[in-house]
Design a protein around this motif. Structure first.
Motif, PDB file in Angstrom:
ATOM      1  N   GLN A  68     -76.081 -61.637   9.575  1.00 33.94           N
ATOM      2  CA  GLN A  68     -74.867 -60.824   9.523  1.00 33.94           C
ATOM      3  C   GLN A  68     -74.807 -60.016   8.240  1.00 33.94           C
ATOM      4  OE1 GLN A  68     -71.623 -63.569  10.044  1.00 33.94           O
ATOM      5  NE2 GLN A  68     -71.729 -63.485  12.282  1.00 33.94           N
ATOM      6  N   ARG A  69     -75.194 -60.632   7.117  1.00 33.67           N
ATOM      7  CA  ARG A  69     -75.208 -59.919   5.839  1.00 33.67           C
ATOM      8  C   ARG A  69     -76.226 -58.776   5.862  1.00 33.67           C
ATOM      9  NH1 ARG A  69     -76.842 -63.574   1.219  1.00 33.67           N
ATOM     10  NH2 ARG A  69     -78.874 -62.777   1.760  1.00 33.67           N
ATOM     11  N   GLU A  70     -77.411 -59.040   6.415  1.00 33.01           N
ATOM     12  CA  GLU A  70     -78.434 -57.999   6.518  1.00 33.01           C
ATOM     13  C   GLU A  70     -77.979 -56.874   7.442  1.00 33.01           C
ATOM     14  OE1 GLU A  70     -83.114 -57.516   7.898  1.00 33.01           O
ATOM     15  OE2 GLU A  70     -82.192 -59.484   7.844  1.00 33.01           O
ATOM     16  N   ASN A  71     -77.320 -57.229   8.537  1.00 40.10           N
ATOM     17  CA  ASN A  71     -76.797 -56.234   9.475  1.00 40.10           C
ATOM     18  C   ASN A  71     -75.766 -55.348   8.793  1.00 40.10           C
ATOM     19  OD1 ASN A  71     -76.310 -54.842  11.831  1.00 40.10           O
ATOM     20  ND2 ASN A  71     -75.060 -56.453  12.744  1.00 40.10           N
ATOM     21  N   LYS A  72     -74.889 -55.945   7.996  1.00 41.64           N
ATOM     22  CA  LYS A  72     -73.865 -55.192   7.282  1.00 41.64           C
ATOM     23  C   LYS A  72     -74.504 -54.227   6.285  1.00 41.64           C
ATOM     24  CE  LYS A  72     -69.573 -55.997   4.775  1.00 41.64           C
ATOM     25  NZ  LYS A  72     -68.695 -57.027   4.197  1.00 41.64           N
ATOM     26  N   GLN A  73     -75.522 -54.684   5.552  1.00 36.96           N
ATOM     27  CA  GLN A  73     -76.212 -53.822   4.593  1.00 36.96           C
ATOM     28  C   GLN A  73     -76.905 -52.666   5.295  1.00 36.96           C
ATOM     29  OE1 GLN A  73     -78.761 -56.570   2.556  1.00 36.96           O
ATOM     30  NE2 GLN A  73     -77.173 -57.218   1.114  1.00 36.96           N
ATOM     31  N   LEU A  74     -77.528 -52.942   6.435  1.00 36.51           N
ATOM     32  CA  LEU A  74     -78.218 -51.880   7.170  1.00 36.51           C
ATOM     33  C   LEU A  74     -77.236 -50.864   7.735  1.00 36.51           C
ATOM     34  CD1 LEU A  74     -80.995 -53.921   8.995  1.00 36.51           C
ATOM     35  CD2 LEU A  74     -81.270 -52.342   7.083  1.00 36.51           C
ATOM     36  N   LYS A  75     -76.074 -51.320   8.188  1.00 34.51           N
ATOM     37  CA  LYS A  75     -75.057 -50.379   8.678  1.00 34.51           C
ATOM     38  C   LYS A  75     -74.570 -49.476   7.552  1.00 34.51           C
ATOM     39  CE  LYS A  75     -73.249 -52.860  12.655  1.00 34.51           C
ATOM     40  NZ  LYS A  75     -72.079 -53.507  13.255  1.00 34.51           N
ATOM     41  N   LEU A  76     -74.377 -50.042   6.353  1.00 32.84           N
ATOM     42  CA  LEU A  76     -73.981 -49.219   5.206  1.00 32.84           C
ATOM     43  C   LEU A  76     -75.063 -48.196   4.875  1.00 32.84           C
ATOM     44  CD1 LEU A  76     -72.376 -51.883   2.839  1.00 32.84           C
ATOM     45  CD2 LEU A  76     -71.224 -50.004   3.993  1.00 32.84           C
ATOM     46  N   ARG A  77     -76.315 -48.614   4.936  1.00 33.39           N
ATOM     47  CA  ARG A  77     -77.430 -47.708   4.647  1.00 33.39           C
ATOM     48  C   ARG A  77     -77.485 -46.578   5.675  1.00 33.39           C
ATOM     49  NH1 ARG A  77     -80.415 -45.072   1.309  1.00 33.39           N
ATOM     50  NH2 ARG A  77     -82.584 -44.898   1.876  1.00 33.39           N
ATOM     51  N   VAL A  78     -77.272 -46.900   6.941  1.00 31.08           N
ATOM     52  CA  VAL A  78     -77.270 -45.878   7.994  1.00 31.08           C
ATOM     53  C   VAL A  78     -76.147 -44.879   7.769  1.00 31.08           C
ATOM     54  CG1 VAL A  78     -76.812 -45.526  10.457  1.00 31.08           C
ATOM     55  CG2 VAL A  78     -78.442 -47.242   9.750  1.00 31.08           C
ATOM     56  N   SER A  79     -74.969 -45.377   7.414  1.00 30.13           N
ATOM     57  CA  SER A  79     -73.850 -44.459   7.187  1.00 30.13           C
ATOM     58  C   SER A  79     -74.125 -43.569   5.973  1.00 30.13           C
ATOM     59  CB  SER A  79     -72.543 -45.222   7.011  1.00 30.13           C
ATOM     60  OG  SER A  79     -72.583 -46.017   5.846  1.00 30.13           O
ATOM     61  N   GLU A  80     -74.754 -44.125   4.928  1.00 32.65           N
ATOM     62  CA  GLU A  80     -75.125 -43.307   3.768  1.00 32.65           C
ATOM     63  C   GLU A  80     -76.121 -42.228   4.159  1.00 32.65           C
ATOM     64  OE1 GLU A  80     -76.680 -45.986   0.876  1.00 32.65           O
ATOM     65  OE2 GLU A  80     -74.725 -46.822   0.362  1.00 32.65           O
ATOM     66  N   LEU A  81     -77.125 -42.609   4.938  1.00 33.23           N
ATOM     67  CA  LEU A  81     -78.135 -41.636   5.368  1.00 33.23           C
ATOM     68  C   LEU A  81     -77.534 -40.564   6.267  1.00 33.23           C
ATOM     69  CD1 LEU A  81     -81.194 -43.959   6.009  1.00 33.23           C
ATOM     70  CD2 LEU A  81     -80.877 -42.345   4.136  1.00 33.23           C
ATOM     71  N   GLU A  82     -76.608 -40.969   7.150  1.00 28.73           N
ATOM     72  CA  GLU A  82     -75.970 -39.987   8.021  1.00 28.73           C
ATOM     73  C   GLU A  82     -75.127 -39.010   7.216  1.00 28.73           C
ATOM     74  OE1 GLU A  82     -73.839 -42.374  10.837  1.00 28.73           O
ATOM     75  OE2 GLU A  82     -75.535 -42.426  12.236  1.00 28.73           O
ATOM     76  N   SER A  83     -74.404 -39.525   6.211  1.00 25.59           N
ATOM     77  CA  SER A  83     -73.578 -38.634   5.406  1.00 25.59           C
ATOM     78  C   SER A  83     -74.448 -37.701   4.569  1.00 25.59           C
ATOM     79  CB  SER A  83     -72.639 -39.427   4.512  1.00 25.59           C
ATOM     80  OG  SER A  83     -73.369 -40.171   3.556  1.00 25.59           O
ATOM     81  N   SER A  84     -75.566 -38.198   4.054  1.00 26.86           N
ATOM     82  CA  SER A  84     -76.448 -37.325   3.278  1.00 26.86           C
ATOM     83  C   SER A  84     -77.122 -36.304   4.197  1.00 26.86           C
ATOM     84  CB  SER A  84     -77.494 -38.135   2.517  1.00 26.86           C
ATOM     85  OG  SER A  84     -78.394 -38.742   3.404  1.00 26.86           O
ATOM     86  N   ALA A  85     -77.446 -36.713   5.413  1.00 27.11           N
ATOM     87  CA  ALA A  85     -78.047 -35.769   6.362  1.00 27.11           C
ATOM     88  C   ALA A  85     -77.039 -34.700   6.752  1.00 27.11           C
ATOM     89  CB  ALA A  85     -78.544 -36.502   7.604  1.00 27.11           C
ATOM     90  N   THR A  86     -75.787 -35.085   6.910  1.00 22.99           N
ATOM     91  CA  THR A  86     -74.739 -34.122   7.252  1.00 22.99           C
ATOM     92  C   THR A  86     -74.533 -33.133   6.115  1.00 22.99           C
ATOM     93  OG1 THR A  86     -73.637 -35.794   8.599  1.00 22.99           O
ATOM     94  CG2 THR A  86     -72.340 -33.885   7.955  1.00 22.99           C
ATOM     95  N   SER A  87     -74.475 -33.640   4.890  1.00 23.50           N
ATOM     96  CA  SER A  87     -74.291 -32.736   3.747  1.00 23.50           C
ATOM     97  C   SER A  87     -75.513 -31.846   3.567  1.00 23.50           C
ATOM     98  CB  SER A  87     -74.007 -33.530   2.478  1.00 23.50           C
ATOM     99  OG  SER A  87     -75.121 -34.327   2.134  1.00 23.50           O
ATOM    100  N   GLN A  88     -76.709 -32.381   3.814  1.00 22.73           N
ATOM    101  CA  GLN A  88     -77.938 -31.593   3.700  1.00 22.73           C
ATOM    102  C   GLN A  88     -77.967 -30.495   4.760  1.00 22.73           C
ATOM    103  OE1 GLN A  88     -80.138 -31.828   1.314  1.00 22.73           O
ATOM    104  NE2 GLN A  88     -81.399 -30.190   2.098  1.00 22.73           N
ATOM    105  N   SER A  89     -77.530 -30.829   5.984  1.00 20.77           N
ATOM    106  CA  SER A  89     -77.524 -29.813   7.037  1.00 20.77           C
ATOM    107  C   SER A  89     -76.479 -28.737   6.744  1.00 20.77           C
ATOM    108  CB  SER A  89     -77.276 -30.447   8.403  1.00 20.77           C
ATOM    109  OG  SER A  89     -75.972 -30.974   8.481  1.00 20.77           O
ATOM    110  N   SER A  90     -75.348 -29.136   6.141  1.00 24.67           N
ATOM    111  CA  SER A  90     -74.344 -28.123   5.795  1.00 24.67           C
ATOM    112  C   SER A  90     -74.864 -27.230   4.678  1.00 24.67           C
ATOM    113  CB  SER A  90     -73.030 -28.777   5.407  1.00 24.67           C
ATOM    114  OG  SER A  90     -73.178 -29.528   4.217  1.00 24.67           O
TER     115      SER A  90
END
Length: 126
Positions: A68-90
């Motif tokens: 569960q802890r690893e899953n939570k960390q991976l979800k945070l990492r995915v959200s960080e990557l998605e936000s950076s990808a969104t800002s990069q695309s903008s």
């Protein structure tokens, strides 16, 4: 479905252990390193089974917590990557718009200079 089979297997194991313990009711001598005690074999079998169940259950709980802890960390990492990808695309879209604006202004300047040359202005200025 997998959990149902695990539950059925656990119940069968508990039933077999119970039958085995009831058959063996004689007292046995157990050496505890510092003392020797006489206890019925049924208590020894049930006690060892209980201790084994506690150990296996504790390991299962620890493993579930770790996953569960690893899953939570991976979800945070995915959200960080998605936000950076969104800002990069903008940023990329802004760069594309800037390049389109500069290309369009260059084209307009070329058209103005061509039209001014057609009108007889050799310098290309208006």
């Amino acid at each position: 479905m997998k959990m149902q089979w695990a539950l059925i297997a656990g119940l069968v194991f508990a039933l077999l252990t119970g039958i085995f313990a009831v058959i063996n009711v004689d007292s046995v001598q157990v050496n505890l390193l510092f003392n020797t005690v006489q206890i019925p074999l049924i208590l020894l079998i049930l006690g060892c089974t209980l201790i084994g169940g506690i150990i296996v259950g504790s390991y299962g709980i620890y493993r579930q917590y770790r996953l569960q802890r690893e899953n939570k960390q991976l979800k945070l990492r995915v959200s960080e990557l998605e936000s950076s990808a969104t800002s990069q695309s903008s940023l990329d879209s802004f760069k594309t718009m800037d390049s389109l604006d500069s290309n369009e202004s260059n084209r307009l300047l070329e058209n103005d200079s061509i039209q001014s040359q057609r009108k007889g202005n050799p310098t290309g200025t208006l």
